[in-house]
Scaffold this motif. Structure first.
Motif, PDB file in Angstrom:
ATOM      1  N   SER A 120      13.085  -7.100  42.134  1.00  0.00           N
ATOM      2  CA  SER A 120      12.983  -8.105  41.072  1.00  0.00           C
ATOM      3  C   SER A 120      13.280  -7.539  39.688  1.00  0.00           C
ATOM      4  O   SER A 120      13.649  -8.282  38.780  1.00  0.00           O
ATOM      5  N   GLU A 121      13.125  -6.223  39.508  1.00  0.00           N
ATOM      6  CA  GLU A 121      13.363  -5.637  38.191  1.00  0.00           C
ATOM      7  C   GLU A 121      14.616  -4.769  38.148  1.00  0.00           C
ATOM      8  O   GLU A 121      14.891  -4.118  37.136  1.00  0.00           O
ATOM      9  N   VAL A 122      15.384  -4.776  39.218  1.00  0.00           N
ATOM     10  CA  VAL A 122      16.571  -3.926  39.282  1.00  0.00           C
ATOM     11  C   VAL A 122      17.681  -4.448  38.376  1.00  0.00           C
ATOM     12  O   VAL A 122      18.350  -3.681  37.680  1.00  0.00           O
ATOM     13  N   THR A 123      17.888  -5.759  38.375  1.00  0.00           N
ATOM     14  CA  THR A 123      18.915  -6.343  37.514  1.00  0.00           C
ATOM     15  C   THR A 123      18.428  -6.333  36.075  1.00  0.00           C
ATOM     16  O   THR A 123      17.326  -6.799  35.779  1.00  0.00           O
ATOM     17  N   THR A 124      19.246  -5.833  35.167  1.00  0.00           N
ATOM     18  CA  THR A 124      18.811  -5.649  33.788  1.00  0.00           C
ATOM     19  C   THR A 124      18.766  -6.969  33.024  1.00  0.00           C
ATOM     20  O   THR A 124      19.340  -7.973  33.443  1.00  0.00           O
ATOM     21  N   ASN A 125      18.077  -6.963  31.909  1.00  0.00           N
ATOM     22  CA  ASN A 125      17.919  -8.147  31.063  1.00  0.00           C
ATOM     23  C   ASN A 125      19.240  -8.487  30.388  1.00  0.00           C
ATOM     24  O   ASN A 125      19.832  -7.636  29.713  1.00  0.00           O
ATOM     25  N   PRO A 126      19.740  -9.715  30.542  1.00  0.00           N
ATOM     26  CA  PRO A 126      21.000 -10.077  29.893  1.00  0.00           C
ATOM     27  C   PRO A 126      20.998  -9.885  28.383  1.00  0.00           C
ATOM     28  O   PRO A 126      22.064  -9.663  27.784  1.00  0.00           O
ATOM     29  N   MET A 127      19.828  -9.939  27.770  1.00  0.00           N
ATOM     30  CA  MET A 127      19.753  -9.813  26.312  1.00  0.00           C
ATOM     31  C   MET A 127      19.682  -8.363  25.847  1.00  0.00           C
ATOM     32  O   MET A 127      19.706  -8.107  24.643  1.00  0.00           O
ATOM     33  N   ASP A 128      19.628  -7.430  26.780  1.00  0.00           N
ATOM     34  CA  ASP A 128      19.621  -6.023  26.391  1.00  0.00           C
ATOM     35  C   ASP A 128      20.958  -5.644  25.768  1.00  0.00           C
ATOM     36  O   ASP A 128      22.004  -6.242  26.069  1.00  0.00           O
TER      37      ASP A 128
ATOM     38  N   SER B 295      19.608  -1.331  37.449  1.00  0.00           N
ATOM     39  CA  SER B 295      18.885  -0.061  37.332  1.00  0.00           C
ATOM     40  C   SER B 295      18.217   0.210  38.670  1.00  0.00           C
ATOM     41  O   SER B 295      17.102  -0.258  38.935  1.00  0.00           O
ATOM     42  N   VAL B 296      18.903   0.942  39.526  1.00  0.00           N
ATOM     43  CA  VAL B 296      18.429   1.178  40.884  1.00  0.00           C
ATOM     44  C   VAL B 296      17.062   1.853  40.888  1.00  0.00           C
ATOM     45  O   VAL B 296      16.243   1.632  41.785  1.00  0.00           O
ATOM     46  N   GLU B 297      16.793   2.663  39.846  1.00  0.00           N
ATOM     47  CA  GLU B 297      15.526   3.394  39.812  1.00  0.00           C
ATOM     48  C   GLU B 297      14.321   2.469  39.668  1.00  0.00           C
ATOM     49  O   GLU B 297      13.179   2.897  39.873  1.00  0.00           O
ATOM     50  N   LYS B 298      14.557   1.194  39.347  1.00  0.00           N
ATOM     51  CA  LYS B 298      13.452   0.241  39.214  1.00  0.00           C
ATOM     52  C   LYS B 298      13.099  -0.446  40.536  1.00  0.00           C
ATOM     53  O   LYS B 298      12.269  -1.350  40.563  1.00  0.00           O
TER      54      LYS B 298
END
Length: 446
Positions: free
Chosen positions: A323-331, A308-311
């Protein structure tokens, strides 16, 4: 008459009791002594002692090196000599500067780049890095130091000990460098992977060879005829590298180990999961899901975890926090990206920096451990360090808070605080070797 005599005696005593400047001390000269000597391996500690100072003299200790590209790194710390005019960095505390307290190797791990956001990477491991150690009178900042130090010495820090062989590898599709310890072996075999820096990174593999591991520093993109980018990889390439290493006459087969950092961290998890002859994996700052593009193996595709580039967070000095760009694997929608490590028969060592600013390493490690536990597995170890960032390197590598990220195209923050990060590098280095020895050493050839 008596009064005059006493006054003269008191004046003479006061004169003789004054701290005498070093240059006025007849027959005395400051010197820096290095033990066990002026040369050592890069991951070895060094005892630094200074003698010939005035009693309780205040001095500034400075260290500096110039890397292969001519980039300067420097550090300094303030010390006070003891009553005999001596300093021993094993026991003398720093009173200020780049670090405080008793830190025998503080001058080395606190080396900071003169050009901001520069990371020390050793490309030619057949040569040493020369660390200059200098002593100056008084407590001074870098720009206040005189040209001429009171004393100086040079420590040549090597990456290969005598007898280690370095052999470039271009076998089939495999591109890398093999490091063979001296002796007849057999030795534990280990594949070494780095992350988004690309190319063939050799410094950790060469240091592991000094400790009795036959290592293959493996390139997988960005060099030679390998893929230019990391977006689409095939696991058959890594399988070919595993088989190449296993077949070496000095490798203690049938199983080999793998160590990876960042993107290399999730790759070694995939190797241990899908390739039966990878029986021990060290994932440093890695993810429990496949990242940065698809991973192909036979008729199977492990998708890359979304972003999520917007993060992206924009910080001062043109730095960014991803640090928050890569999404949660459990999403929802990401679970197909998770590496099914519960199917692996090998063992895992997860190494986590709790202040990792590259991605959510503590979360990924927690998810990996929970998945193993849910499936009745106890084939893992987890080491987690507070106030530690993403780039955990071998001991005494300078702390790198931020540097250029090849895939992002600009400088990113890696996280961590200098002193905790440096101490974690020293601590985990021994634990990595213990883990690999435990699971690789006592094998028999088939």
């Amino acid at each position: 008459m008596l009064l005059r005599f006493l006054r003269r005696a008191a004046a003479a005593a006061a004169f003789l009791s004054r701290p005498v400047p070093l240059c006025h001390r007849v027959g005395m000269a400051a010197s820096v002594r290095l033990q066990p000597g002026p040369e050592c391996l890069f991951d070895e500690p060094l005892q630094v002692r200074v003698s010939g100072l005035s009693p309780l003299q205040q001095v500034t200790m400075k260290a500096w090196l110039s890397d292969e590209k001519g980039q300067l790194f420097h550090s300094l710390a303030f010390y006070r000599a003891d009553g005999q005019g001596e300093l021993d960095l094993d026991h003398s505390p720093s009173l200020g500067g780049h670090y405080t307290g008793t830190q025998p190797m503080g001058l080395f791990w606190s080396l900071s780049p003169r050009t901001p956001f520069t990371r020390l990477v050793k490309r030619d491991v057949a040569t040493s890095l020369a660390v200059h150690i200098e002593v100056f009178d008084g407590h001074r900042s870098l720009d206040q130091l005189p040209v001429q130090p009171l004393a100086a010495s040079i420590n040549q820090r090597w990456f290969m000990k005598a007898g280690v062989s370095r052999i470039p590898v271009r076998e089939g599709r495999v591109r890398g460098t093999l490091f063979i310890p001296p002796g007849d072996g057999p030795f534990p075999g280990v594949i070494d992977l780095y992350g988004s820096v690309g190319g063939i990174v050799e410094h950790r593999a060469s240091l592991l060879a000094n400790h009795g591991f036959l290592t293959l520093a493996l390139g997988y993109f960005g060099t030679d005829d390998l893929p230019k980018y990391v977006t689409n990889l095939d696991l058959e390439y890594f399988e070919e590298a595993v088989n190449f290493l296993r077949q070496h006459p000095k490798v203690n087969s049938p199983g080999v180990g793998a160590i990876g950092i960042s993107k290399g961290g999730d790759l070694v998890l995939s190797m241990t999961t899908f390739l039966p002859h990878v029986i021990a994996a060290v994932s440093i700052g890695g993810c429990n899901a496949n990242t940065l593009g698809n991973l192909h193996y036979k008729n199977f595709i492990l998708p890359g975890l979304g972003i999520s580039v917007e993060k992206t967070k924009f910080l001062e000095s043109k730095l960014i926090d991803i640090s928050e760009v890569t999404t949660n694997p459990m999403d929802e929608g990401n679970k197909d990206c998770i590496i099914p490590i519960e199917k692996a028969e090998g063992h895992f060592l997860f190494v986590v920096g709790e202040d990792d600013k590259n991605w959510s390493t503590p979360l990924y490690a927690q998810q990996a451990v929970e998945k193993l536990k849910e499936n009745g597995k106890d084939n893992y170890e987890l080491i987690s360090y507070p106030e530690v960032g993403h780039l955990l390197e071998p001991p005494y590598f300078p702390f790198c808070y931020a540097s250029f990220h090849l895939l992002v195209g600009q400088a990113v923050v890696w996280g961590g605080k200098m002193k905790p990060h440096a101490l974690a590098q020293l601590d985990v280095w021994a634990k990595i070797q213990t883990f690999l020895q435990k699971h690789l050493k006592h094998q028999s050839k088939l």
